[in-house]
Structure formats: C-alpha cells, structure tokens
Design a protein around this motif. Structure first.
Motif, PDB file in Angstrom:
ATOM      1  N   VAL A 259       0.851  -1.192   0.000  1.00 25.72           N
ATOM      2  CA  VAL A 259       0.000   0.000   0.000  1.00 25.72           C
ATOM      3  C   VAL A 259       0.885   1.240   0.000  1.00 25.72           C
ATOM      4  O   VAL A 259       1.575   1.512   0.988  1.00 25.72           O
ATOM      5  CB  VAL A 259      -0.930   0.027   1.231  1.00 25.72           C
ATOM      6  N   PRO A 260       0.908   2.017  -1.097  1.00 23.77           N
ATOM      7  CA  PRO A 260       1.687   3.256  -1.118  1.00 23.77           C
ATOM      8  C   PRO A 260       0.943   4.358  -0.372  1.00 23.77           C
ATOM      9  O   PRO A 260       0.292   5.215  -0.974  1.00 23.77           O
ATOM     10  CB  PRO A 260       1.822   3.557  -2.618  1.00 23.77           C
ATOM     11  N   SER A 261       1.058   4.335   0.940  1.00 17.93           N
ATOM     12  CA  SER A 261       0.315   5.272   1.781  1.00 17.93           C
ATOM     13  C   SER A 261       0.860   6.690   1.622  1.00 17.93           C
ATOM     14  O   SER A 261       1.941   6.912   1.053  1.00 17.93           O
ATOM     15  CB  SER A 261       0.437   4.863   3.247  1.00 17.93           C
TER      16      SER A 261
ATOM     17  N   LYS B 197       8.114  15.828  -4.613  1.00 16.22           N
ATOM     18  CA  LYS B 197       6.693  15.852  -4.911  1.00 16.22           C
ATOM     19  C   LYS B 197       6.365  14.666  -5.791  1.00 16.22           C
ATOM     20  O   LYS B 197       6.808  14.579  -6.934  1.00 16.22           O
ATOM     21  CB  LYS B 197       6.306  17.144  -5.628  1.00 16.22           C
ATOM     22  N   VAL B 198       5.631  13.699  -5.251  1.00 15.97           N
ATOM     23  CA  VAL B 198       5.168  12.566  -6.049  1.00 15.97           C
ATOM     24  C   VAL B 198       3.969  13.070  -6.854  1.00 15.97           C
ATOM     25  O   VAL B 198       2.872  13.231  -6.335  1.00 15.97           O
ATOM     26  CB  VAL B 198       4.786  11.361  -5.178  1.00 15.97           C
ATOM     27  N   THR B 199       4.249  13.344  -8.121  1.00 15.36           N
ATOM     28  CA  THR B 199       3.230  13.947  -8.979  1.00 15.36           C
ATOM     29  C   THR B 199       2.168  12.951  -9.398  1.00 15.36           C
ATOM     30  O   THR B 199       0.990  13.289  -9.513  1.00 15.36           O
ATOM     31  CB  THR B 199       3.894  14.516 -10.249  1.00 15.36           C
ATOM     32  N   LYS B 200       2.607  11.715  -9.649  1.00 15.67           N
ATOM     33  CA  LYS B 200       1.686  10.684 -10.107  1.00 15.67           C
ATOM     34  C   LYS B 200       2.021   9.351  -9.452  1.00 15.67           C
ATOM     35  O   LYS B 200       3.191   9.016  -9.247  1.00 15.67           O
ATOM     36  CB  LYS B 200       1.774  10.496 -11.624  1.00 15.67           C
TER      37      LYS B 200
ATOM     38  N   ALA C 135      -3.465   7.743  -2.676  1.00 14.17           N
ATOM     39  CA  ALA C 135      -3.080   8.418  -3.921  1.00 14.17           C
ATOM     40  C   ALA C 135      -4.309   8.969  -4.635  1.00 14.17           C
ATOM     41  O   ALA C 135      -4.282  10.064  -5.205  1.00 14.17           O
ATOM     42  CB  ALA C 135      -2.326   7.444  -4.822  1.00 14.17           C
ATOM     43  N   LYS C 136      -5.401   8.215  -4.591  1.00 12.19           N
ATOM     44  CA  LYS C 136      -6.644   8.682  -5.223  1.00 12.19           C
ATOM     45  C   LYS C 136      -7.201   9.890  -4.473  1.00 12.19           C
ATOM     46  O   LYS C 136      -7.684  10.841  -5.091  1.00 12.19           O
ATOM     47  CB  LYS C 136      -7.658   7.540  -5.263  1.00 12.19           C
TER      48      LYS C 136
ATOM     49  N   PHE D  40      -3.493   9.714  -8.526  1.00 14.83           N
ATOM     50  CA  PHE D  40      -3.521   8.367  -9.087  1.00 14.83           C
ATOM     51  C   PHE D  40      -3.939   8.402 -10.552  1.00 14.83           C
ATOM     52  O   PHE D  40      -4.819   9.173 -10.940  1.00 14.83           O
ATOM     53  CB  PHE D  40      -4.491   7.472  -8.313  1.00 14.83           C
ATOM     54  N   GLU D  41      -3.279   7.558 -11.336  1.00 16.29           N
ATOM     55  CA  GLU D  41      -3.614   7.467 -12.756  1.00 16.29           C
ATOM     56  C   GLU D  41      -3.446   6.023 -13.214  1.00 16.29           C
ATOM     57  O   GLU D  41      -2.436   5.390 -12.891  1.00 16.29           O
ATOM     58  CB  GLU D  41      -2.706   8.388 -13.571  1.00 16.29           C
TER      59      GLU D  41
END
Length: 412
Positions: free
Chosen positions: A305-307, A319-322, A349-350, A355-356
């Motif tokens: 899980v990328p919390s 900055k995690v853009t996506k 992420a959503k 999230f994409e």
C-alpha cells in the motif's frame, strides 16, 4: 539496420542469443559486452532456430526483441540472427568482436556455436552470471517450491546502510556480491557511469540508499523535483511490464519527472499470488527492473500500500506527482479484487488526486500467470527441454574441458 561503413570497428560489439525471458543473466551479458565498446548490437535468434537447437521458446521473437530493446545497454536488436554465429552477419553491422559468457553453447549437432568466430580471432569472453538461466526459471515453474525466495528485510532505527547490513546479517540482498551487482546494474547506458538509484524501504516510513544515483536523478530526489511512482512484483519481467514502464517513462519525461519503481518483497508477492510465486526472487526481480532504460530508481521491499506517509518518505522535499498502475485490475494483498474503497491499496493516492491508471498497452493481456501457463500447457515439451539441456550440458562441459586443455597446451 545495417551500416554502409564496411570497415570493422573494435568499439562496435556483437552479442547474440535466445533471450527467452528478460532475466538478469541476459542483462549481465549485455552489460559486460557494452562495457567493452561504445555500441552494442544484439542478435536475437528466431523461434524456429531455437526450437531446432535447444527446445521450445516461452516468448515469441517479437516479445524477446521488445525485451532486448528495453535494455539500456543495447544499441539495436537484430531479429532472426543465426543460431551459429556468422562473421558475415557481424560484418554487416561493423562489429569486429562477438561477446559470450565463459561457457560453451552448442547447436543441435553438438558443435560449438562460436567455433568459427573463435578461429577468426573475433571472440571475447565475459563472466557468465551464475545461478540463473531460462532453464532454471522453467524448472521453478514446473515445481511448487519456494526455496528460491528470500526473507523480508528487517528494519533498523537508523538510516545508514551499515546498520541495515548488521540488522540483516547473512541476508542475500546485502552481501558484498549483491551490492556490487546492484551497482553494476544501476549504471547508465555506457555500463560504467552512475545511473539509477537503489533504495531499501525499512518499514518505518524511511528509506536507506543502497546505490547513489547520477547527479541528475539525485537532484530530482533531493530538491523539489517530480516523481512518477509505480509499484508491483515485476515477476519474470516480461513485455507487459516493459510496455507499461515505457508509457510511464514517456509521460514522466514530458513532465520533467523521473520514474521510481517500488518492488514488493517475496512474502508480499506470495501472499497475493500464492503457489511458488514469485518465480524470481526480490534480488533477481530488482536486477531485471534496474536494467530497463525506462527506470530511474528502484525501492526494494516497497509496501503493498503506497500510503501518504510512504509517498512523503521518497524524498525530503520530493513531490510525487503521479502514482500509476497498469491496465490490469487493482487487487488487495490477498489477491482479491479491490472493490471496496477501504481495501483499495491506492486510496491515499486517489484521495490526493495523483492516481492514474494506464488504460492500455500492446501486451496488456499478458501476465506472469499467462507465461507460466504457456509452460504448463506444454509441460511434456518443456520437461523434454530440461532433459535435453542435461545432455547438452554434459557435452558442453566436455568441449569446454577440451578447449581449456588446448589453450593450456599452447601457453606451455
């Protein structure tokens, strides 16, 4: 692609093979070959030639060429290269030398595939990567053993690599040989200078750097750079993974971002997939991902899980853009469909609006399970291949011993 320059160049290297599965042994051979020159041409044998000389392929020619093209050390692939290396084909590409591992490969008649180029003085030897081959992987698929898996990483209170190694004494990932292998596979396209970064997720919302990336990638990780993050098991590192990463890399490049890949440990993958999965252990899978030209950094043992806390830990000001996922269905850690929002591993992420999901790519219907099924559906053929490999290995050992004896006689 052929060259109009008829002269042979010492820095233009040829290597050839089946390249069935994009495993790190193949990548290691290409890396060492690339280090010997400035260009590397990779001959890929046809399905028919491999079937005649070795046994049935798991991956088609197009799939194997796609894997070779994705390796950052390859300059160009040559589809349908002859199984027995032909100096005339090497001449077409201006390659004076062919590179091969320090073992002997034979054709269907038991003859050394490289004898002609050896006799011409156009053969260079590199060290063969131990403990991995397509035959090994097929063997794992045909069994139910998980003995190739490695233990999860034990966390430490500090971020130093030394403390991490002490806490994980005897762990395969942190042996001197493994760390050197990570350094080599992280190198840039020249096979020598710094390239991708390697990090370990310690489970306490902190990362430990294992291999320092290039200054350009480091700058992105240390300043307000942008990251496109993807995660997964990346087992058997096949065309689906490659095409997905290719799409992500193109989007990241357009946005001025880098691609960071989180790789789940063996226990996490096994909890999701069961049976003997992953077929490749974390060390092997990490090397496969590192050799890919579409990857800027990897995180070993990344959480399923990328919390929000994990994403914040990737860099101090990053900055995690996506956060991207492929076109396959999203699953929970027990392998079930993530229908409930609370069970969705990408819920943070959503919620952050980053999230994409990549809608499609040419190999979206291929998975590690699909590839294993290819082997199991032709079990008798692959078991026969394993038996043939045993016979060929004995013959190749005899040829190798004879060659060494001949060389020793000349030196005396």
């Amino acid at each position: 692609m052929t060259t109009s320059d008829s002269s042979l160049r010492d820095d233009r290297i040829w290597i050839d093979g089946c390249f069935d599965f994009a495993h790190h042994g193949h990548a290691g051979a290409m890396l060492q070959a690339r280090q010997l020159g400035t260009e590397l041409f990779v001959g890929v044998h046809s399905d028919e030639a491999i079937g005649l000389n070795k046994g049935p392929v798991v991956m088609s020619l197009n799939e194997r060429v796609a894997a070779v093209d994705a390796c950052k050390w390859s300059t160009a692939s040559v589809a349908g290269a002859p199984y027995v290396t032909d100096p005339k084909v090497m001449d077409d590409y201006g390659c004076r030398y062919v590179v091969h591992g320090d073992d002997i490969t034979t054709d269907a008649d038991g003859n050394d595939c490289y004898q002609v180029v050896k006799d011409c003085g156009r053969f260079l030897v590199v060290k063969r990567t131990p403990n991995i081959s397509t035959t090994d992987l097929v063997g794992r698929m045909l069994s139910t053993s998980t003995s190739h898996h490695i233990a999860p990483i034990v966390s430490t209170e500090t971020t130093s690599l030394g403390d991490l190694k002490t806490a994980n004494a005897g762990h395969h990932l942190f042996s001197d040989d493994s760390l050197e292998r990570f350094r080599l596979y992280a190198t840039a396209a020249d096979g020598k200078s710094a390239g991708a970064g390697v990090f370990v997720w310690r489970g306490d919302n902190k990362l430990t750097q294992v291999i320092e990336p290039s200054s350009e990638i480091a700058l992105k990780l240390q300043s307000a750079g942008q990251v496109y993050y993807v995660d997964g098991g990346f087992d058997l590192f096949f065309m689906g993974h490659i095409e997905f990463l290719k799409v992500v890399h193109a989007r990241a490049k357009a946005a001025g971002a880098i691609v960071v890949v989180g790789i789940h440990d063996d226990a996490t993958v096994n909890s999701t997939k069961g049976k003997s999965y992953p077929i490749m252990n974390l060390f092997e899978r990490a090397l496969c991902v590192l050799q890919c030209r579409y990857v800027d950094a990897v995180i070993l043992g990344a959480p399923f899980v990328p919390s929000a806390k994990f994403l914040a830990a990737i860099g101090p000001e990053i900055k995690v853009t996506k956060v991207l996922h492929g076109p396959t269905p999203i699953e929970t850690q027990n392998g079930e469909a993530a229908d409930d929002e609370e069970d969705d591993p990408y819920k943070d992420a959503k919620a952050a609006g980053i999230f994409e999901q990549v809608e499609s790519h040419p190999y979206q219907r291929v998975s590690s399970a699909t590839i294993v099924e290819r082997v199991l559906s032709h079990r008798e053929e692959y078991e026969e291949r394993q038996r043939r490999k045993g016979w060929k290995a004995e013959n190749e050992k005899k040829l190798e011993a004879a060659e060494k004896e001949s060389i020793a006689g000349v030196e005396v």
